[in-house]
Motif scaffolding. Structure first.
Motif, PDB file in Angstrom:
ATOM      1  N   PRO A  43       0.758  -1.076  -0.025  1.00 51.99           N
ATOM      2  CA  PRO A  43      -0.064  -0.135  -0.015  1.00 51.99           C
ATOM      3  C   PRO A  43       0.806   1.218  -0.063  1.00 51.99           C
ATOM      4  CG  PRO A  43      -0.682  -1.503   1.848  1.00 51.99           C
ATOM      5  CD  PRO A  43       0.661  -2.079   1.142  1.00 51.99           C
ATOM      6  N   GLN A  44       0.285   2.225  -0.654  1.00 54.49           N
ATOM      7  CA  GLN A  44       1.190   3.591  -0.851  1.00 54.49           C
ATOM      8  C   GLN A  44       0.342   4.831  -0.128  1.00 54.49           C
ATOM      9  OE1 GLN A  44       4.478   3.581  -2.510  1.00 54.49           O
ATOM     10  NE2 GLN A  44       4.141   1.334  -2.361  1.00 54.49           N
ATOM     11  N   VAL A  45      -0.820   4.731  -0.032  1.00 57.27           N
ATOM     12  CA  VAL A  45      -1.773   5.686   0.403  1.00 57.27           C
ATOM     13  C   VAL A  45      -2.105   5.527   1.860  1.00 57.27           C
ATOM     14  CG1 VAL A  45      -3.903   6.997   0.296  1.00 57.27           C
ATOM     15  CG2 VAL A  45      -2.851   5.798  -1.673  1.00 57.27           C
ATOM     16  N   GLU A  46      -1.561   6.736   2.796  1.00 59.67           N
ATOM     17  CA  GLU A  46      -1.647   6.399   4.250  1.00 59.67           C
ATOM     18  C   GLU A  46      -3.244   6.496   4.821  1.00 59.67           C
ATOM     19  OE1 GLU A  46       0.804   8.815   6.635  1.00 59.67           O
ATOM     20  OE2 GLU A  46       2.427   8.302   5.560  1.00 59.67           O
ATOM     21  N   ILE A  74     -15.104   1.379  10.249  1.00 56.71           N
ATOM     22  CA  ILE A  74     -13.905   1.288   9.765  1.00 56.71           C
ATOM     23  C   ILE A  74     -12.874   1.678  10.758  1.00 56.71           C
ATOM     24  CG2 ILE A  74     -12.321   2.192   7.916  1.00 56.71           C
ATOM     25  CD1 ILE A  74     -14.832   2.788   6.203  1.00 56.71           C
ATOM     26  N   SER A  75     -11.796   0.997  10.937  1.00 55.84           N
ATOM     27  CA  SER A  75     -10.749   1.360  11.981  1.00 55.84           C
ATOM     28  C   SER A  75      -9.439   1.002  11.353  1.00 55.84           C
ATOM     29  CB  SER A  75     -10.915   0.394  13.084  1.00 55.84           C
ATOM     30  OG  SER A  75     -11.015  -0.725  12.824  1.00 55.84           O
ATOM     31  N   LYS A  76      -8.281   1.614  11.933  1.00 51.53           N
ATOM     32  CA  LYS A  76      -7.115   1.783  11.666  1.00 51.53           C
ATOM     33  C   LYS A  76      -6.339   0.683  11.829  1.00 51.53           C
ATOM     34  CE  LYS A  76      -2.605   4.569  11.738  1.00 51.53           C
ATOM     35  NZ  LYS A  76      -2.229   5.747  12.729  1.00 51.53           N
ATOM     36  N   ALA A  77      -5.626  -0.124  11.096  1.00 50.74           N
ATOM     37  CA  ALA A  77      -5.033  -1.414  11.554  1.00 50.74           C
ATOM     38  C   ALA A  77      -3.502  -1.131  11.475  1.00 50.74           C
ATOM     39  CB  ALA A  77      -5.395  -2.565  10.190  1.00 50.74           C
ATOM     40  N   ASP A  78      -3.028  -0.309  10.684  1.00 51.08           N
ATOM     41  CA  ASP A  78      -1.675   0.233  10.807  1.00 51.08           C
ATOM     42  C   ASP A  78      -1.701   1.377   9.982  1.00 51.08           C
ATOM     43  OD1 ASP A  78      -1.049  -0.563   7.859  1.00 51.08           O
ATOM     44  OD2 ASP A  78      -0.538  -2.492   8.827  1.00 51.08           O
ATOM     45  N   ASP A  79      -0.505   2.103   9.623  1.00 52.59           N
ATOM     46  CA  ASP A  79      -0.283   3.303   8.927  1.00 52.59           C
ATOM     47  C   ASP A  79      -0.998   3.256   7.459  1.00 52.59           C
ATOM     48  OD1 ASP A  79       0.757   4.540  11.034  1.00 52.59           O
ATOM     49  OD2 ASP A  79       2.876   4.155  10.272  1.00 52.59           O
ATOM     50  N   PHE A  80      -1.114   2.249   6.927  1.00 49.45           N
ATOM     51  CA  PHE A  80      -1.727   1.960   5.481  1.00 49.45           C
ATOM     52  C   PHE A  80      -3.001   1.131   5.272  1.00 49.45           C
ATOM     53  CE2 PHE A  80       2.742   3.245   5.265  1.00 49.45           C
ATOM     54  CZ  PHE A  80       2.927   4.123   4.284  1.00 49.45           C
ATOM     55  N   ASN A  81      -3.197   0.387   6.131  1.00 44.97           N
ATOM     56  CA  ASN A  81      -4.172  -0.467   6.338  1.00 44.97           C
ATOM     57  C   ASN A  81      -5.497  -0.307   7.228  1.00 44.97           C
ATOM     58  OD1 ASN A  81      -3.242  -2.687   4.090  1.00 44.97           O
ATOM     59  ND2 ASN A  81      -1.638  -2.471   5.581  1.00 44.97           N
ATOM     60  N   TYR A  82      -6.732  -0.376   6.771  1.00 46.31           N
ATOM     61  CA  TYR A  82      -7.722  -0.500   7.600  1.00 46.31           C
ATOM     62  C   TYR A  82      -8.480  -1.744   7.707  1.00 46.31           C
ATOM     63  CZ  TYR A  82      -8.222   4.065   5.356  1.00 46.31           C
ATOM     64  OH  TYR A  82      -7.816   5.289   5.017  1.00 46.31           O
ATOM     65  N   THR A  83      -9.232  -1.887   8.796  1.00 52.46           N
ATOM     66  CA  THR A  83      -9.965  -3.062   9.143  1.00 52.46           C
ATOM     67  C   THR A  83     -11.495  -2.552   8.853  1.00 52.46           C
ATOM     68  OG1 THR A  83      -8.415  -3.844  10.568  1.00 52.46           O
ATOM     69  CG2 THR A  83     -10.678  -4.785  11.079  1.00 52.46           C
ATOM     70  N   VAL A  84     -12.317  -3.409   8.208  1.00 52.01           N
ATOM     71  CA  VAL A  84     -13.606  -2.951   8.070  1.00 52.01           C
ATOM     72  C   VAL A  84     -14.671  -4.153   8.572  1.00 52.01           C
ATOM     73  CG1 VAL A  84     -15.140  -2.469   6.232  1.00 52.01           C
ATOM     74  CG2 VAL A  84     -12.798  -1.623   6.101  1.00 52.01           C
ATOM     75  N   VAL A  85     -15.446  -3.834   9.363  1.00 51.67           N
ATOM     76  CA  VAL A  85     -16.560  -4.750   9.616  1.00 51.67           C
ATOM     77  C   VAL A  85     -17.779  -4.288   9.167  1.00 51.67           C
ATOM     78  CG1 VAL A  85     -17.591  -5.916  11.757  1.00 51.67           C
ATOM     79  CG2 VAL A  85     -15.357  -5.219  11.798  1.00 51.67           C
ATOM     80  N   ILE A  86     -18.449  -5.109   8.217  1.00 57.30           N
ATOM     81  CA  ILE A  86     -19.836  -4.645   7.695  1.00 57.30           C
ATOM     82  C   ILE A  86     -20.898  -5.552   8.493  1.00 57.30           C
ATOM     83  CG2 ILE A  86     -21.156  -4.439   5.594  1.00 57.30           C
ATOM     84  CD1 ILE A  86     -18.199  -4.368   4.312  1.00 57.30           C
ATOM     85  N   THR A  87     -22.027  -5.104   8.819  1.00 58.19           N
ATOM     86  CA  THR A  87     -22.986  -5.598   9.567  1.00 58.19           C
ATOM     87  C   THR A  87     -24.183  -5.262   8.766  1.00 58.19           C
ATOM     88  OG1 THR A  87     -23.298  -3.975  11.244  1.00 58.19           O
ATOM     89  CG2 THR A  87     -22.256  -6.029  11.902  1.00 58.19           C
ATOM     90  N   GLY A  88     -25.170  -6.384   8.720  1.00 59.62           N
ATOM     91  CA  GLY A  88     -26.508  -5.928   8.079  1.00 59.62           C
ATOM     92  C   GLY A  88     -27.299  -7.364   7.663  1.00 59.62           C
ATOM     93  N   LYS A  89     -28.355  -7.377   7.408  1.00 54.86           N
ATOM     94  CA  LYS A  89     -29.194  -8.526   7.094  1.00 54.86           C
ATOM     95  C   LYS A  89     -28.973  -8.843   5.608  1.00 54.86           C
ATOM     96  CE  LYS A  89     -33.729 -10.736   7.981  1.00 54.86           C
ATOM     97  NZ  LYS A  89     -34.923 -10.684   8.274  1.00 54.86           N
ATOM     98  N   GLN A 116      -9.655   7.259  -5.968  1.00 51.73           N
ATOM     99  CA  GLN A 116      -9.346   6.506  -4.714  1.00 51.73           C
ATOM    100  C   GLN A 116     -10.034   4.976  -5.211  1.00 51.73           C
ATOM    101  OE1 GLN A 116      -8.414   7.423  -0.587  1.00 51.73           O
ATOM    102  NE2 GLN A 116     -10.117   8.808  -1.273  1.00 51.73           N
ATOM    103  N   ILE A 117      -9.384   3.899  -5.230  1.00 52.59           N
ATOM    104  CA  ILE A 117      -9.896   2.640  -5.338  1.00 52.59           C
ATOM    105  C   ILE A 117      -9.560   1.646  -4.165  1.00 52.59           C
ATOM    106  CG2 ILE A 117      -9.899   0.384  -6.818  1.00 52.59           C
ATOM    107  CD1 ILE A 117     -10.800   2.811  -8.143  1.00 52.59           C
TER     108      ILE A 117
END
Length: 188
Positions: A43-46, A74-89, A116-117
């Motif tokens: 990853p290159q984008v902070e 959406i939370s920060k995993a490190d300087d370049f990565n996110y952790t995403v938890v999606i909930t729904g039915k 941004q992709i």
């Protein structure tokens, strides 16, 4: 007594083959585009602090028009990565009235021609979504399976195909059943 020869019914065979081919094409085009590798090896984008938090939005079923409430944390995993938890039915479960599904993923951003992709890593596959943040709202618009007709073998090729797609299409091909548009932040 004369019995006619048992020949296959030619028009029925052609119709059956045609219907089978159409069904397979619909199934293959019915999910977001994914590969086994991301756009970039590293990853290159902070991480952008504005993206962090819990967001609410809706999935709209293309066929029925029904909407389903969705939350994405959406939370920060490190300087370049996110952790995403999606909930729904997500499933149509009738015997569990308030049952929600949860999807745990990680993601990082890539920039392609100032767009941004999101590289969303889930179940040993990488999905790609046009990600935008405007007016304190975020949108995830996953690329449709048929956004390119080429078989992509490398990350450089993938980056070029995505850039070409957005450069040449007035309306990019998104998988509408998985689009999360204009999600608003929930104040914690």
């Amino acid at each position: 007594m004369y019995l006619p020869e048992n020949k296959p019914n030619q028009p029925f065979t052609v119709l059956f083959t045609f219907c089978t081919a159409i069904s397979i094409m619909i199934l293959l085009c019915g999910c977001p585009y994914h590969t086994s590798f991301p756009i970039e090896k590293t990853p290159q984008v902070e991480v952008n602090q504005s993206y962090l938090g819990t967001w609410k939005g809706k999935l709209i079923d293309e066929n029925s028009g029904n909407t389903k409430a969705v939350k994405a944390k959406i939370s920060k995993a490190d300087d370049f990565n996110y952790t995403v938890v999606i909930t729904g039915k997500f499933q149509n479960i009738t015997y569990k009235k308030n049952a929600e599904d949860t999807i745990y993923t990680s993601m990082f951003m890539s920039l392609i021609n100032n767009k941004q992709i999101a590289n969303v890593l889930f179940d040993n596959r990488v999905f790609f979504a046009d990600f935008s943040y405007q007016n304190n709202q975020i949108s995830f618009l996953p690329l449709a399976e048929n956004f390119t007709s080429f078989f992509v073998k490398t990350d450089a090729e993938l980056k070029n195909r995505i850039a070409y797609h957005f450069k040449t299409r007035l309306h990019p091909l998104y998988d509408e059943s998985f689009c999360l548009r204009s999600m608003t932040k929930i104040v914690d």
